[in-house]
Every structure is written in C-alpha cells, then in structure tokens.
Write an enzyme that holds these catalytic residues in place. Structure first.
Site, PDB file in Angstrom:
ATOM      1  N   ARG A   1      57.561  52.278  38.630  1.00 58.96           N
ATOM      2  CA  ARG A   1      57.976  53.669  38.859  1.00 58.96           C
ATOM      3  C   ARG A   1      58.003  54.008  40.343  1.00 58.96           C
ATOM      4  NH1 ARG A   1      54.990  56.523  33.711  1.00 58.96           N
ATOM      5  NH2 ARG A   1      56.719  56.136  32.296  1.00 58.96           N
TER       6      ARG A   1
ATOM      7  N   GLY B   1      60.798  54.962  26.099  1.00 55.40           N
ATOM      8  CA  GLY B   1      59.723  54.779  25.131  1.00 55.40           C
ATOM      9  C   GLY B   1      59.714  53.395  24.507  1.00 55.40           C
TER      10      GLY B   1
ATOM     11  N   GLY C   1      60.470  60.960  26.234  1.00 55.66           N
ATOM     12  CA  GLY C   1      60.608  62.326  25.712  1.00 55.66           C
ATOM     13  C   GLY C   1      61.849  63.015  26.249  1.00 55.66           C
TER      14      GLY C   1
ATOM     15  N   LYS D   1      59.078  58.065  12.293  1.00 51.76           N
ATOM     16  CA  LYS D   1      59.229  59.287  11.494  1.00 51.76           C
ATOM     17  C   LYS D   1      60.601  59.935  11.582  1.00 51.76           C
ATOM     18  CE  LYS D   1      54.529  60.932  12.180  1.00 51.76           C
ATOM     19  NZ  LYS D   1      54.081  61.876  13.187  1.00 51.76           N
TER      20      LYS D   1
HETATM   21  P1  AMP Z   1      58.328  56.329  17.292  1.00 45.05           P
HETATM   22  O1  AMP Z   1      57.088  56.569  18.103  1.00 45.05           O
HETATM   23  O2  AMP Z   1      58.577  57.328  16.224  1.00 45.05           O
HETATM   24  O3  AMP Z   1      59.553  56.032  18.127  1.00 45.05           O
HETATM   25  O4  AMP Z   1      58.033  55.025  16.483  1.00 45.05           O
HETATM   26  C1  AMP Z   1      57.731  53.808  17.090  1.00 45.05           C
HETATM   27  C2  AMP Z   1      56.784  53.083  16.222  1.00 45.05           C
HETATM   28  O5  AMP Z   1      57.335  52.995  14.929  1.00 45.05           O
HETATM   29  C3  AMP Z   1      56.519  51.689  16.677  1.00 45.05           C
HETATM   30  O6  AMP Z   1      55.210  51.593  17.151  1.00 45.05           O
HETATM   31  C4  AMP Z   1      56.725  50.847  15.427  1.00 45.05           C
HETATM   32  O7  AMP Z   1      55.656  49.967  15.202  1.00 45.05           O
HETATM   33  C5  AMP Z   1      56.754  51.881  14.312  1.00 45.05           C
HETATM   34  N1  AMP Z   1      57.555  51.444  13.163  1.00 45.05           N
HETATM   35  C6  AMP Z   1      58.787  50.953  13.178  1.00 45.05           C
HETATM   36  N2  AMP Z   1      59.179  50.601  11.939  1.00 45.05           N
HETATM   37  C7  AMP Z   1      58.155  50.886  11.104  1.00 45.05           C
HETATM   38  C8  AMP Z   1      57.951  50.752   9.719  1.00 45.05           C
HETATM   39  N3  AMP Z   1      58.900  50.234   8.920  1.00 45.05           N
HETATM   40  N4  AMP Z   1      56.764  51.168   9.219  1.00 45.05           N
HETATM   41  C9  AMP Z   1      55.812  51.687  10.023  1.00 45.05           C
HETATM   42  N5  AMP Z   1      55.945  51.837  11.344  1.00 45.05           N
HETATM   43  C10 AMP Z   1      57.111  51.434  11.895  1.00 45.05           C
END
Ligand code: AMP
Length: 394
Positions: free
Chosen positions: A35, A351, A374, A198
């Site tokens: 950074r 991210g 973000g 999610k």
């Molecule tokens: P996010 O923070 O919502 O962008 O999600 C990223 C995280 O989602 C990563 O750490 C992944 O390990 C998790 N992830 C991706 N696919 C799955 C899945 N099928 N079940 C549970 N966690 C998941």
C-alpha cells in the site's frame, strides 16, 4: 470525470493528501508494504511539481484514542526509504497541534511530512467539521488517493473537502477509470461473477448489475440460497432462509431484463466445514443429506469458464468456494485463470477475490485489481462514494 493532481497547479502549493497506509504489521514491523508502494506515483508527482506535501492516513483501529501500537512512525520510516528522501514525521496524540502546524508551515516545496494516525481522534470517523477544518487549515489543496476508505464519509476522506479544493490522486483515478468503464461502458458481452458467503452482502450488487450485465454467474456459499429457493436439496450447505423469496425475486428481475443468471449445476462437497473433511461431488438437483457444498463442481467450472472465454468484460467479486481450503480451491482458481487468459477487460473487486488472484499467481493477467474491498463493492452497487463525490468535477 473528477479532477486529478494533473488538472491543478501544484507549484509552491501546500497539499494535504489522504493515503491508505493501513499496512499489516507484526511487532512494530511492516510485513507488507504494497500500500505504501502504491501511493508513491502520486507522492512523487506532487513533489516533482514543486508542492509541499503533507500526508495523512489511518492505521488499524485505535478507537478514537491515541494508542502507540497504531502509530504511523514505521510507515514514515519505510516511506522515507522508498522515496529515498527524508519524510518528516509529526507525532502528536491529537494529530494536529501547534507543533504540527509549525512543521506544516515550515515545509518547503519538494519536502514531505506525515501526520499521526487520524483515527487517534474520535472526530475522524464522525466526519466532525471541527477536525476536518483543523486538517484543512494545514494546507491549500486536498488530494484524496485512498480508494479503500473512499466509501466512508470521514473527516480526512470527505469532510476536509468542505474547506479546501479537492482532487484525486492517481490511485483513485485508476479505480474510477477501470471500475467505472467496466460498469458504465462495458465491451460486451459483459459477464459479472458473484460469489462469497452470503446473498445478503451482495443484494445491492446483483440488483445494480441486473440492469447492466448480460450474464451473471453465481457461485460461493450464496448460490445455495438460490438453489434452495428453486426447490433443490442443498444438504447442509450455507443458506439464508430469510432470503429465499428475494432469491426468487432477483431471478425474476433478471429474466425480465433479459439477463442470464446462472447457478451452479454441481458442487464439490464436504461432510463438514473443515480442510480435512471427506469430499464428494453432487449435482445441484441431488445433493445428499449431510453434504455441504463448499465449491462449484467440475461441470459448473466448464460452463462458467466458457462464459468467461466469450466475454468482452468480466467483473468478479467473491470467491466461488472456500478457497482457503486446498480441497475447495478449484472453482475460484479456474475462474481466476479463465479471466487471466481471456482477452476481455477483467476487473477484480477487492477483498477475498483479490487475495485469491494473488494466492494463485494470476495478478499479471488481470486488467485491474481493485485495492478497496468495501469501496469497490459499494461502487458496484451503484452507490456514491463520499470520498469521490467530494472531489471537483472536470
Ligand atoms: P464474503 O466475505 O462474503 O466475500 O465471502 C468470502 C468467504 O466466503 C470466503 O472466506 C470463503 O471461504 C467463503 N465461502 C465461499 N464459498 C463458500 C461456501 N460454499 N460455503 C461456505 N463459505 C464459503
């Protein structure tokens, strides 16, 4: 279009520049200076053009109080090495005080100083006008080059622009160019790949991209809420029960807009959420009880990589599976590889997806990897970023 440092006179000007020096550290030592390096082109340009440069940033979460575990002193030292010139550090528990004002006033063209962590002051995150003005009074021009905090309306990212003319540095300029062109003027077909854990985190992005993309590929944990809403058995996969209706609604909206919204046709599953679990493959119509979908399966990988190969623009936000476990990295890796090998404009939201691209060594093949997780997500949601909105238009 926002004005940049190229559009203003810098010679003899006192400039205050917001950088993102939120670097990882271990025992007071910086473990990754990417950074700081990323900020060098804007800093060098301002110095070469004859400005006196005052830099500011946050580091970690000192919670609005002075806390020397979060001092920017090590950043001043590293920056000094990288610039090969002295970076005057202005230690102050209140960030601005009489001694800091004196140092800023005495700064000559071509000289650079760094203020203490702006989050030592509780007013920073409240976007307090008093603190914004204290910062603004140190200079004659505000330059924002911290994309990672541009989605926050804080004193050092947005409030300060109420008291000073404001323009962007090269980092924000680059983010706006690549993210902006990809979303607003994409080479078609425009494919958006969305994953992560999610649905609830990605609703805004899906809704915005339904009006812009030609194809949306869904993967990651959030795919199972869509599959369950469509009547598929999903075993013990992640599911947001309160988002099932929304999943139907989003698919209907996509259909009305003529956008292909694709869901995984198969998954790689585990018997539990663990790196050393028993694995198996399952089609989306027939996931057995006790199986947890932790990655997209091989048929889905083929389908999705074909879409990527045909695309003119690809935007990706969110991993396709639990790529942190080697057994479930294939989907994420395949998407990253297909993007890196394609001739399309390829943009990776920050991210986890950016971390995955780096982990698998596909950075070189991407058109742009955003530095703000973000901020890039909010940009893809079509939201106005306060740290950008406050900059002067061309
Ligand atoms: P996010 O923070 O919502 O962008 O999600 C990223 C995280 O989602 C990563 O750490 C992944 O390990 C998790 N992830 C991706 N696919 C799955 C899945 N099928 N079940 C549970 N966690 C998941």
């Amino acid at each position: 279009m926002k004005k940049t440092v190229r559009d203003v006179e810098l010679k003899g000007k006192r400039v205050i520049c917001r950088c993102d020096f939120n670097v990882p550290q271990k025992e007071g030592k910086i473990t990754d200076d990417i950074r700081i390096r990323a900020a060098l082109p804007t800093i060098r340009y301002m110095l070469e053009e004859g400005a006196s440069v005052i830099l500011m940033s946050h580091l970690g979460r000192p919670k609005g109080k002075p806390n020397h575990d979060f001092t920017l002193q090590p950043v001043a030292e590293r920056l000094s090495e990288l610039l090969d010139k002295e970076v005057l550090f202005a230690p102050s528990d209140t960030v601005v005080d009489d001694s800091v004002r004196e140092k800023a006033a005495a700064l000559q063209p071509g000289e650079v100083m760094l203020l203490e962590n702006v989050r030592y002051r509780a007013e920073e995150e409240k976007n307090d006008p008093g603190f914004s003005k204290e910062l603004a009074d140190l200079a004659e021009l505000f330059v924002n080059d911290a994309f990672g905090t541009a989605h926050r309306a804080h004193s050092s990212t947005a409030g300060i622009a109420d008291y000073l003319p404001a323009v962007s540095g090269f980092l924000i300029e680059k983010e706006l160019k690549f993210l902006g062109e990809a979303v607003e003027d994409p080479k078609r077909p425009f494919v958006a790949i969305l994953g992560g854990s999610k649905v609830s985190d990605k609703i805004g992005v899906i809704e915005n991209l339904i009006n812009k993309a030609d194809t949306i590929l869904i993967g990651g944990g959030m795919a199972y809420t869509f599959l369950k809403a469509n009547g598929c058995a999903i075993g013990s996969s992640l599911c947001e029960e309160d988002k099932l209706d929304l999943a139907i609604h989003l698919q209907e909206k996509a259909k009305e807009a003529g956008v292909a919204l694709l869901l995984p046709v198969d998954s790689k599953c585990g018997d539990k959420f663990a790196a050393d679990c028993e694995t198996c493959f399952a089609d989306s119509e027939a996931m057995p009880e006790g199986c947890m979908g932790l990655d997209i399966g091989p048929k889905t990988i083929t389908r999705y990589t074909e879409e990527i190969a045909k695309a003119g623009t690809v935007i990706w936000n969110g991993p396709m599976g639990v790529f942190e476990f080697p057994a479930f990295e294939d989907g994420t890796k395949a998407v990253a590889q297909a993007m890196a090998e394609s001739d399309a404009v390829t943009v990776v939201g920050g991210g986890d997806s950016a971390a995955a691209v780096k982990q698998f060594g596909f950075e070189e093949g991407m058109t742009h990897i955003s530095t703000g997780g973000g901020a890039s997500l909010e940009f893809l949601e079509g939201k106005v970023l306060p740290g950008v909105a406050c900059l002067q238009d061309k």
